[in-house]
Scaffold this motif. Structure first.
Motif, PDB file in Angstrom:
ATOM      1  N   LEU A 116     -49.399  86.354 -92.466  1.00 21.73           N
ATOM      2  CA  LEU A 116     -48.459  86.966 -91.525  1.00 21.73           C
ATOM      3  C   LEU A 116     -47.915  85.916 -90.549  1.00 21.73           C
ATOM      4  O   LEU A 116     -46.759  85.960 -90.143  1.00 21.73           O
ATOM      5  CB  LEU A 116     -49.155  88.092 -90.750  1.00 21.73           C
ATOM      6  N   ARG A 117     -48.762  84.971 -90.195  1.00 12.41           N
ATOM      7  CA  ARG A 117     -48.339  83.892 -89.305  1.00 12.41           C
ATOM      8  C   ARG A 117     -47.253  83.049 -89.996  1.00 12.41           C
ATOM      9  O   ARG A 117     -46.262  82.674 -89.396  1.00 12.41           O
ATOM     10  CB  ARG A 117     -49.558  83.032 -88.956  1.00 12.41           C
ATOM     11  N   GLN A 120     -44.070  85.025 -89.981  1.00 15.41           N
ATOM     12  CA  GLN A 120     -43.474  85.080 -88.654  1.00 15.41           C
ATOM     13  C   GLN A 120     -42.783  83.745 -88.321  1.00 15.41           C
ATOM     14  O   GLN A 120     -41.654  83.724 -87.817  1.00 15.41           O
ATOM     15  CB  GLN A 120     -44.571  85.412 -87.640  1.00 15.41           C
ATOM     16  N   GLU A 124     -38.725  83.299 -87.873  1.00 14.20           N
ATOM     17  CA  GLU A 124     -38.201  82.760 -86.620  1.00 14.20           C
ATOM     18  C   GLU A 124     -37.257  81.586 -86.910  1.00 14.20           C
ATOM     19  O   GLU A 124     -36.202  81.447 -86.301  1.00 14.20           O
ATOM     20  CB  GLU A 124     -39.360  82.320 -85.706  1.00 14.20           C
ATOM     21  N   VAL A 192     -39.605  89.489 -85.255  1.00 15.19           N
ATOM     22  CA  VAL A 192     -40.465  88.322 -85.054  1.00 15.19           C
ATOM     23  C   VAL A 192     -41.467  88.516 -83.900  1.00 15.19           C
ATOM     24  O   VAL A 192     -42.669  88.301 -84.079  1.00 15.19           O
ATOM     25  CB  VAL A 192     -39.628  87.028 -84.907  1.00 15.19           C
ATOM     26  N   LEU A 195     -44.179  90.989 -85.051  1.00 15.44           N
ATOM     27  CA  LEU A 195     -45.153  90.382 -85.968  1.00 15.44           C
ATOM     28  C   LEU A 195     -46.108  89.486 -85.185  1.00 15.44           C
ATOM     29  O   LEU A 195     -47.310  89.447 -85.443  1.00 15.44           O
ATOM     30  CB  LEU A 195     -44.444  89.537 -87.041  1.00 15.44           C
ATOM     31  N   TYR A 196     -45.539  88.800 -84.196  1.00 15.03           N
ATOM     32  CA  TYR A 196     -46.376  87.897 -83.402  1.00 15.03           C
ATOM     33  C   TYR A 196     -47.406  88.691 -82.589  1.00 15.03           C
ATOM     34  O   TYR A 196     -48.563  88.273 -82.475  1.00 15.03           O
ATOM     35  CB  TYR A 196     -45.505  87.042 -82.461  1.00 15.03           C
ATOM     36  N   TYR A 199     -50.094  89.787 -84.880  1.00 12.61           N
ATOM     37  CA  TYR A 199     -50.868  88.597 -85.242  1.00 12.61           C
ATOM     38  C   TYR A 199     -51.822  88.201 -84.107  1.00 12.61           C
ATOM     39  O   TYR A 199     -53.007  87.958 -84.328  1.00 12.61           O
ATOM     40  CB  TYR A 199     -49.915  87.427 -85.552  1.00 12.61           C
TER      41      TYR A 199
END
Ligand code: 1PW
Length: 215
Positions: A116-117, A120, A124, A192, A195-196, A199
């Motif tokens: 996921l990182r 993301q 971005e 973004v 998601l962050y 995360y």
């Protein structure tokens, strides 16, 4: 029967799933986390056959989590927080080396969490990119900054090859399926940070319980 993994990807839909995965207390609902990933699998499937091995791993990991959710212990797997507590309290996690629980919920989710990182960071870059920027370079840089360090040489090489086959930026924006390039940038601007946030919450929880290096 509709095979949802063959349906068209839509960025908005993925955004909605990750939005609904946060409870008011900032717990993460595994069911919605998994639907977010199912949406992403549609993206991977539309990127060509080289992404097949990546998509297959994501499907198998989401399936492991769904099986836990559907099992008799299902209620303990409602959120990432309750899963961590349940599996640790009941010693259902291989902590130092692989043993009798090679597919615990905690280690399975950790793999998706690391991915996921990557996603993301890639999105971005895509959001702030210029028309001539290369998607393959954005994807590779995001990968090298995140997931690559957890992968073997062979996987890194295969992933690197897959990135070369990524559609160019305008075609990639089409794949996002949310309208004009301006609308894509707009939805990415919402996706973004979300998601962050998901995360970060997972990262802090895993850090607190010393789970970031599960085998
Ligand atoms: C266009 C951008 C797409 C980003 C989507 C991210 C998908 C991430 C899936 C990466 C999978 C790579 C191939 C599989 C590797 C597995 O060995 C590895 N899995 C992950 C998710 O990193 C580790 O899992 P394992 O072998 O310890 O069960």
């Amino acid at each position: 029967m509709v095979d949802s993994e063959n349906q068209k990807f839509c960025l908005q839909e993925v955004l909605e799933s990750f939005k609904s995965c946060l409870s008011p207390e900032k717990e993460i609902y595994i069911e919605h986390y998994v639907s977010g990933w199912r949406g992403l699998v549609k993206l991977l499937n539309s990127l060509g056959s080289l992404f097949g091995f990546i998509s297959k791993d994501a499907v198998s990991k989401t399936q492991i989590l769904m099986n836990f959710l559907k099992s008799e212990n299902g209620p303990h797997y409602a959120t990432v927080q309750s899963m961590v507590k349940f599996e640790l309290d009941n010693k259902l996690v291989d902590v130092d080396k692989k043993g009798i629980y090679p597919e615990s919920g905690c280690r399975t989710l950790l793999r998706l969490h690391r991915a996921l990182r990557w996603l993301q960071l890639f999105l971005e870059r895509l959001r702030t990119s210029k028309e001539d920027d290369k998607t393959s370079v954005m994807c590779r840089d995001a990968y090298n900054e995140s997931l690559a360090q957890h992968h073997t040489w062979l996987i890194r090489k295969s992933a690197g090859m897959a990135f070369y086959g990524l559609p160019v930026r305008p075609a990639f924006f089409e794949v996002m399926n949310v309208g004009t390039p301006e609308q894509v940038v707009d939805v990415l601007g919402k996706a973004v940070p979300l998601l962050y946030e998901v995360y970060q919450i997972t990262e802090e929880l895993y850090q607190k319980h010393n789970l970031l290096d599960l085998p």
